[in-house]
Design an enzyme around this catalytic site. Structure first.
Site, mmCIF file in Angstrom:
data_model
loop_
_atom_site.group_PDB
_atom_site.id
_atom_site.type_symbol
_atom_site.label_atom_id
_atom_site.label_comp_id
_atom_site.label_asym_id
_atom_site.label_seq_id
_atom_site.Cartn_x
_atom_site.Cartn_y
_atom_site.Cartn_z
ATOM 1 N N HIS A 112 0.864 -1.286 0.012
ATOM 2 C CA HIS A 112 0.045 -0.004 -0.094
ATOM 3 C C HIS A 112 0.712 1.248 -0.118
ATOM 4 O O HIS A 112 0.524 2.469 0.420
ATOM 5 C CB HIS A 112 -0.930 0.028 1.125
ATOM 6 C CG HIS A 112 -1.623 -1.246 1.595
ATOM 7 N ND1 HIS A 112 -1.237 -2.148 2.346
ATOM 8 C CD2 HIS A 112 -2.764 -1.940 0.758
ATOM 9 C CE1 HIS A 112 -1.969 -3.218 2.341
ATOM 10 N NE2 HIS A 112 -2.950 -3.135 1.533
HETATM 11 FE FE1 FES Z 1 0.288 -1.990 3.907
HETATM 12 FE FE2 FES Z 1 2.925 -2.132 3.867
HETATM 13 S S1 FES Z 1 1.776 -0.595 3.437
HETATM 14 S S2 FES Z 1 1.311 -3.483 4.464
#
Ligand code: FES
Length: 148
Positions: A112
């Site tokens: 993410h």
């Molecule tokens: Fe969501 Fe690393 S940014 S698990």
């Protein structure tokens, strides 16, 4: 889990190694003088969430500093994203095309998009809430570490 002893005598500046401790990957990174300077410079900018490592859950007291370590050049950190547990990638290069001009090297989580600097300090504005976790460790000799 049992402590793990690690020989770091072959770890060159700018390089990283991974060992397993309690079923988790632990990264050991020997930072270069230039990388230590970039860590210092980033501390002065207002773009990290916890630049001084004040969130107590994320490191032993000895790592409550901007290098998040005992010896400035040697980072020991658990290689698990503090968002949902993905595995961030080591991206030491400065300002690569895909990570943008503010990137000074660090760890990038592809799941993410969380960003961490070369001390494992989380950037503002990403999903990960905290810096990467520093495990308990100590030096048994100059190039011998005990983790756990
Ligand atoms: Fe969501 Fe690393 S940014 S698990």
């Amino acid at each position: 889990g049992a402590p793990v002893e690690v020989d770091i005598s072959n770890l060159e500046p700018g390089h990283i190694m991974t060992v397993e401790w309690r079923g988790k990957p632990v990264w050991i990174l020997r930072r270069t003088p230039e990388e230590l300077e970039s860590i210092e410079a980033l501390t002065e900018e207002d773009i990290l969430r916890d630049p001084q490592s004040e969130v107590e859950s994320q490191q032993p007291p000895f790592a409550e500093n901007i290098y998040r370590s005992i010896k400035p050049e040697l980072l020991v950190v658990i290689g698990i994203c503090t968002h949902l547990g993905c595995s961030p990638s080591f991206r030491p290069e400065v300002a690569p095309e895909d990570l943008g001009p503010d990137w000074q090297g660090g760890f990038f989580c592809p799941c993410h998009g969380s960003r961490f600097d070369l001390s494992g300090r989380v950037y503002d504005g990403v999903p990960a809430p905290t810096n990467l976790e520093v495990p308990p460790y100590r030096f048994l000799a100059e190039n011998r570490l005990r983790i756990g």
